[in-house]
Write a protein that holds these residues in place. Structure first.
Motif, PDB file in Angstrom:
ATOM      1  N   HIS A 265       0.976  -1.209  -0.279  1.00  0.00           N
ATOM      2  CA  HIS A 265       0.010   0.087  -0.007  1.00  0.00           C
ATOM      3  C   HIS A 265       1.031   1.140   0.082  1.00  0.00           C
ATOM      4  O   HIS A 265       1.002   1.916   0.725  1.00  0.00           O
ATOM      5  CB  HIS A 265      -0.966  -0.089   1.253  1.00  0.00           C
ATOM      6  CG  HIS A 265      -1.931  -1.316   1.043  1.00  0.00           C
ATOM      7  ND1 HIS A 265      -3.161  -1.027   0.818  1.00  0.00           N
ATOM      8  CD2 HIS A 265      -1.549  -2.545   1.410  1.00  0.00           C
ATOM      9  CE1 HIS A 265      -3.911  -1.996   0.752  1.00  0.00           C
ATOM     10  NE2 HIS A 265      -3.148  -3.037   1.326  1.00  0.00           N
ATOM     11  N   ASP A 266       1.615   1.434  -1.326  1.00  0.00           N
ATOM     12  CA  ASP A 266       2.647   2.308  -1.206  1.00  0.00           C
ATOM     13  C   ASP A 266       2.210   3.930  -1.056  1.00  0.00           C
ATOM     14  O   ASP A 266       2.907   4.570  -0.466  1.00  0.00           O
ATOM     15  CB  ASP A 266       3.356   2.166  -2.531  1.00  0.00           C
ATOM     16  CG  ASP A 266       4.004   0.771  -2.493  1.00  0.00           C
ATOM     17  OD1 ASP A 266       4.346   0.436  -1.704  1.00  0.00           O
ATOM     18  OD2 ASP A 266       4.293   0.419  -3.815  1.00  0.00           O
ATOM     19  N   GLU A 267       1.123   4.192  -1.701  1.00  0.00           N
ATOM     20  CA  GLU A 267       0.688   5.609  -1.692  1.00  0.00           C
ATOM     21  C   GLU A 267       0.218   6.053  -0.038  1.00  0.00           C
ATOM     22  O   GLU A 267       0.587   7.138   0.177  1.00  0.00           O
ATOM     23  CB  GLU A 267      -0.512   5.927  -2.654  1.00  0.00           C
ATOM     24  CG  GLU A 267      -0.748   7.449  -2.678  1.00  0.00           C
ATOM     25  CD  GLU A 267      -1.391   7.793  -3.956  1.00  0.00           C
ATOM     26  OE1 GLU A 267      -1.765   9.124  -4.429  1.00  0.00           O
ATOM     27  OE2 GLU A 267      -2.321   6.940  -4.405  1.00  0.00           O
ATOM     28  N   PHE A 268      -0.354   5.011   0.476  1.00  0.00           N
ATOM     29  CA  PHE A 268      -0.727   5.535   2.012  1.00  0.00           C
ATOM     30  C   PHE A 268       0.631   5.647   2.824  1.00  0.00           C
ATOM     31  O   PHE A 268       0.691   6.405   3.486  1.00  0.00           O
ATOM     32  CB  PHE A 268      -1.494   4.560   2.425  1.00  0.00           C
ATOM     33  CG  PHE A 268      -2.161   4.642   3.908  1.00  0.00           C
ATOM     34  CD1 PHE A 268      -2.880   5.684   4.243  1.00  0.00           C
ATOM     35  CD2 PHE A 268      -1.845   3.847   5.009  1.00  0.00           C
ATOM     36  CE1 PHE A 268      -3.211   6.267   5.479  1.00  0.00           C
ATOM     37  CE2 PHE A 268      -2.181   4.194   6.391  1.00  0.00           C
ATOM     38  CZ  PHE A 268      -2.969   5.500   6.312  1.00  0.00           C
ATOM     39  N   ALA A 269       1.543   4.603   2.362  1.00  0.00           N
ATOM     40  CA  ALA A 269       2.798   4.542   3.013  1.00  0.00           C
ATOM     41  C   ALA A 269       3.525   5.958   2.937  1.00  0.00           C
ATOM     42  O   ALA A 269       4.134   6.715   3.599  1.00  0.00           O
ATOM     43  CB  ALA A 269       3.599   3.469   2.567  1.00  0.00           C
ATOM     44  N   ALA A 270       3.203   6.747   1.521  1.00  0.00           N
ATOM     45  CA  ALA A 270       3.759   7.609   1.185  1.00  0.00           C
ATOM     46  C   ALA A 270       3.277   9.057   2.024  1.00  0.00           C
ATOM     47  O   ALA A 270       4.010   9.738   2.625  1.00  0.00           O
ATOM     48  CB  ALA A 270       3.925   7.984  -0.412  1.00  0.00           C
ATOM     49  N   MET A 271       1.885   8.909   2.332  1.00  0.00           N
ATOM     50  CA  MET A 271       1.157   9.742   3.043  1.00  0.00           C
ATOM     51  C   MET A 271       1.840   9.774   4.522  1.00  0.00           C
ATOM     52  O   MET A 271       1.711  10.992   5.060  1.00  0.00           O
ATOM     53  CB  MET A 271      -0.329   9.725   2.835  1.00  0.00           C
ATOM     54  CG  MET A 271      -0.927  10.647   3.634  1.00  0.00           C
ATOM     55  SD  MET A 271      -2.920  10.723   3.526  1.00  0.00           S
ATOM     56  CE  MET A 271      -3.200  11.425   1.911  1.00  0.00           C
ATOM     57  N   ILE A 272       1.934   8.644   5.160  1.00  0.00           N
ATOM     58  CA  ILE A 272       2.684   8.552   6.319  1.00  0.00           C
ATOM     59  C   ILE A 272       3.797   9.015   6.583  1.00  0.00           C
ATOM     60  O   ILE A 272       4.062   9.790   7.630  1.00  0.00           O
ATOM     61  CB  ILE A 272       2.647   6.995   6.871  1.00  0.00           C
ATOM     62  CG1 ILE A 272       1.247   6.328   6.888  1.00  0.00           C
ATOM     63  CG2 ILE A 272       3.446   6.804   8.200  1.00  0.00           C
ATOM     64  CD1 ILE A 272       1.211   4.856   7.209  1.00  0.00           C
ATOM     65  N   GLY A 273       4.596   8.941   5.244  1.00  0.00           N
ATOM     66  CA  GLY A 273       6.064   9.613   5.360  1.00  0.00           C
ATOM     67  C   GLY A 273       5.865  11.031   5.503  1.00  0.00           C
ATOM     68  O   GLY A 273       6.647  11.756   6.016  1.00  0.00           O
ATOM     69  N   ALA A 274       4.835  11.553   4.798  1.00  0.00           N
ATOM     70  CA  ALA A 274       4.897  13.141   4.735  1.00  0.00           C
ATOM     71  C   ALA A 274       4.090  13.578   5.877  1.00  0.00           C
ATOM     72  O   ALA A 274       4.599  14.782   6.448  1.00  0.00           O
ATOM     73  CB  ALA A 274       3.495  13.445   3.389  1.00  0.00           C
ATOM     74  N   VAL A 275       3.368  12.932   6.795  1.00  0.00           N
ATOM     75  CA  VAL A 275       2.797  13.427   7.789  1.00  0.00           C
ATOM     76  C   VAL A 275       3.875  13.408   8.944  1.00  0.00           C
ATOM     77  O   VAL A 275       4.226  14.259   9.711  1.00  0.00           O
ATOM     78  CB  VAL A 275       1.724  12.603   8.336  1.00  0.00           C
ATOM     79  CG1 VAL A 275       1.241  13.071   9.749  1.00  0.00           C
ATOM     80  CG2 VAL A 275       0.442  12.850   7.205  1.00  0.00           C
ATOM     81  N   ASP A 276       4.810  12.294   8.825  1.00  0.00           N
ATOM     82  CA  ASP A 276       6.185  12.090   9.785  1.00  0.00           C
ATOM     83  C   ASP A 276       6.914  13.018   9.492  1.00  0.00           C
ATOM     84  O   ASP A 276       7.369  13.748  10.602  1.00  0.00           O
ATOM     85  CB  ASP A 276       6.713  10.699   9.493  1.00  0.00           C
ATOM     86  CG  ASP A 276       7.521  10.306  10.504  1.00  0.00           C
ATOM     87  OD1 ASP A 276       7.294  10.209  11.679  1.00  0.00           O
ATOM     88  OD2 ASP A 276       8.969  10.514  10.137  1.00  0.00           O
ATOM     89  N   ALA A 277       7.160  13.528   8.446  1.00  0.00           N
ATOM     90  CA  ALA A 277       8.321  14.795   8.135  1.00  0.00           C
ATOM     91  C   ALA A 277       7.759  15.936   8.616  1.00  0.00           C
ATOM     92  O   ALA A 277       8.437  16.654   9.244  1.00  0.00           O
ATOM     93  CB  ALA A 277       8.533  14.709   6.636  1.00  0.00           C
ATOM     94  N   ALA A 278       6.355  16.101   8.427  1.00  0.00           N
ATOM     95  CA  ALA A 278       5.643  17.373   9.019  1.00  0.00           C
ATOM     96  C   ALA A 278       5.785  17.463  10.310  1.00  0.00           C
ATOM     97  O   ALA A 278       5.983  18.481  11.133  1.00  0.00           O
ATOM     98  CB  ALA A 278       4.277  17.627   8.358  1.00  0.00           C
ATOM     99  N   GLN A 279       5.494  16.378  11.058  1.00  0.00           N
ATOM    100  CA  GLN A 279       5.560  16.011  12.568  1.00  0.00           C
ATOM    101  C   GLN A 279       6.904  16.435  13.130  1.00  0.00           C
ATOM    102  O   GLN A 279       7.027  17.302  14.021  1.00  0.00           O
ATOM    103  CB  GLN A 279       4.964  14.759  12.861  1.00  0.00           C
ATOM    104  CG  GLN A 279       4.500  14.546  14.196  1.00  0.00           C
ATOM    105  CD  GLN A 279       6.028  13.896  15.181  1.00  0.00           C
ATOM    106  OE1 GLN A 279       6.963  13.865  14.590  1.00  0.00           O
ATOM    107  NE2 GLN A 279       5.631  13.996  16.392  1.00  0.00           N
ATOM    108  N   GLN A 280       7.897  15.846  12.508  1.00  0.00           N
ATOM    109  CA  GLN A 280       9.171  16.412  13.226  1.00  0.00           C
ATOM    110  C   GLN A 280       9.673  17.834  12.989  1.00  0.00           C
ATOM    111  O   GLN A 280      10.270  18.431  13.931  1.00  0.00           O
ATOM    112  CB  GLN A 280      10.294  15.489  12.109  1.00  0.00           C
ATOM    113  CG  GLN A 280      10.098  13.810  12.405  1.00  0.00           C
ATOM    114  CD  GLN A 280      11.403  13.396  12.067  1.00  0.00           C
ATOM    115  OE1 GLN A 280      12.731  13.459  12.467  1.00  0.00           O
ATOM    116  NE2 GLN A 280      11.042  12.366  11.029  1.00  0.00           N
ATOM    117  N   GLN A 281       9.010  18.545  11.932  1.00  0.00           N
ATOM    118  CA  GLN A 281       9.289  20.017  11.980  1.00  0.00           C
ATOM    119  C   GLN A 281       8.490  20.572  12.854  1.00  0.00           C
ATOM    120  O   GLN A 281       8.945  21.395  13.745  1.00  0.00           O
ATOM    121  CB  GLN A 281       8.725  20.543  10.472  1.00  0.00           C
ATOM    122  CG  GLN A 281       9.639  20.032   9.302  1.00  0.00           C
ATOM    123  CD  GLN A 281       9.209  20.832   8.202  1.00  0.00           C
ATOM    124  OE1 GLN A 281       8.110  21.002   8.079  1.00  0.00           O
ATOM    125  NE2 GLN A 281       9.975  20.619   7.185  1.00  0.00           N
TER     126      GLN A 281
END
Length: 443
Positions: A265-281
């Motif tokens: 489920h790569d596209e959802f995984a990519a969205m998780i990655g984007a939220v994770d990057a935003a969260q770290q900021q």
């Protein structure tokens, strides 16, 4: 080198509590601080008790979480006293005799029956600030919880001592251990209940010892913010997994959330990655003097940027915020204070004499509105969810054109995403308490 041994840090912690209590008592016009540990609560029309929960005001002073009917007494200028209830009992396990690094700092009086405390409490009850729940009443000793005392102590409790931070780091270690076990169980196709059990086994704490009920959500269940049903059958196909779970360390809590996508489920995984990057900021934005309310608003804009990038949002992040569309996808607050309680106290306090800082309009679930100070530990937990009832409200409000509904339909079966770390506010850069533990676990 940072000191992480709570025993070595405890004397300074106790000194801070004594100074705070002395000031609080002076403000309230009292001579003594009296804190019951709390009592057992029983089921209605039954003799079964609910799991015991210690009074947070008691465990702030002592690393004791399982001693009902005990008391803490502090009088300025004197060593604090612990009235320690150690009953004669063959029905239940009796608490061990007081021991450990804290005992040398207290006068300890052991009692065998709750009513024996009456002879050991201060003589003039009217001169005492008694902090506890009404059920802790013993004879004429009923908690009065005077506002000047409670307001002062709770306001300053938001800033943690090094002792408290050391215990919170321990809670992180335990929580991350559980999260790793839970992820492994998910990857092996386990159901929610089995994932929960794997988490508890790895942490070494059962559901009554954890600081809150585990949220273990597969697929669409992740769209229920506090989902705690623990299904016994794994859904097919398995798409996503959200876990919000913590651990306890001598009365201090951790609160950690992660979201995972199933293989393929790569596209959802990519969205998780984007939220994770935003969260770290967002975590990095934790600074002394920064208004937490602004951090929350900034999180809305950042998360709407993620939805815009993934084709879910048709309007700008600013427009989504102004029209209320963003709240349909991110309906809760960016986080809260944490410590002795998962949602720690005084998040809205205007000062140590009381008063309240209200939430921004349109953000009814934000749990912290204060300006950040060194020593505060806050959670940073942005989330994106696909919740039908909230999305229907967007349509009814006339903003349906702001959203690409085909993209919503694509992501709806995954439920949602939430990423949560705990962050210590310092005089300089933010100190993320959670990420280093995951890094060590990966190593």
């Amino acid at each position: 080198m940072i000191q992480h041994d709570p025993g070595a840090l405890y004397p300074d912690h106790l000194a801070v509590l004594c100074r705070r209590a002395e000031t609080a008592l002076a403000r309230g016009g009292f001579d003594h601080l009296v804190v019951p540990s709390g009592t057992l609560h029983y089921h209605l029309f039954d003799d079964r008790d609910y799991p015991y929960a210690v009074n947070p005001q008691f465990k702030a002073w002592l690393p004791l979480t399982r001693v009902p009917h005990s008391w803490l007494v502090f009088t300025p200028g004197k060593r604090p006293t612990v009235i320690f209830h150690q009953p004669f009992d063959y029905w239940h396990v009796v608490p061990d005799a007081p021991s450990g690094w804290w005992v040398e700092h207290f006068d300890i009086q052991v009692i065998r029956k709750p009513e024996e405390a009456l002879a050991l409490l201060p003589r003039d009850r009217s001169r005492c600030a008694v902090l506890g729940e009404p059920q802790s009443t013993l004879g004429e000793w009923a908690p009065n919880n005077p506002a000047p005392v409670v307001d002062y102590l709770e306001y300053h409790r938001a800033c943690k001592t090094p002792y408290e931070i050391a215990l919170m780091r321990q809670a992180q270690v335990l929580g991350v251990r559980g999260h790793r076990a839970a992820e492994a169980a998910f990857r092996n196709g386990a159901d929610e209940f089995s994932i929960h059990m794997a988490y508890c086994a790895a942490v070494g704490q059962d559901a009554n010892e954890l600081p809150y009920g585990n949220i273990v959500a597969l697929n669409e269940h992740a769209a229920v913010l506090h989902y705690t049903e623990l299904g016994r059958t794994a859904p097919q196909p398995l798409r996503s997994f959200l876990i919000d779970a913590g651990a306890s360390a001598l009365g201090y809590a951790s609160d950690i959330t992660r979201t995972y996508a199933a293989h393929g489920h790569d596209e959802f995984a990519a969205m998780i990655g984007a939220v994770d990057a935003a969260q770290q900021q967002m975590c990095a934005a934790v600074r002394a003097g920064f208004d937490y309310k602004q951090l929350h608003v900034d999180a809305h804009l950042s998360l709407m940027g993620v939805l815009k990038d993934f084709g879910v949002l048709k309007v700008s992040p600013q427009t989504a915020l102004e029209t209320g569309v963003s709240a349909a996808f991110f309906p809760h607050g960016i986080g809260h204070l944490i410590g002795l309680q998962v949602h720690d106290v005084a998040g809205f306090a205007a000062g140590d004499a009381g008063g309240r800082i209200e939430r921004p309009d349109g953000h009814p679930y934000l749990r912290l509105t204060r300006v950040l100070e060194p020593g505060m530990v806050v959670t940073i937990e942005p989330g994106l969810y696909f919740i039908d009832m909230l999305l229907d409200e967007v349509k009814r409000a006339g903003h349906g054109a702001s959203i690409d509904w085909e993209r919503v339909d694509f992501f709806r079966p995954y439920g949602g995403i939430r990423i949560e770390d705990e962050v210590l506010c310092t005089d300089g850069e933010a100190d993320n308490l959670t990420r280093p533990e995951f890094a060590l676990a990966n190593g």
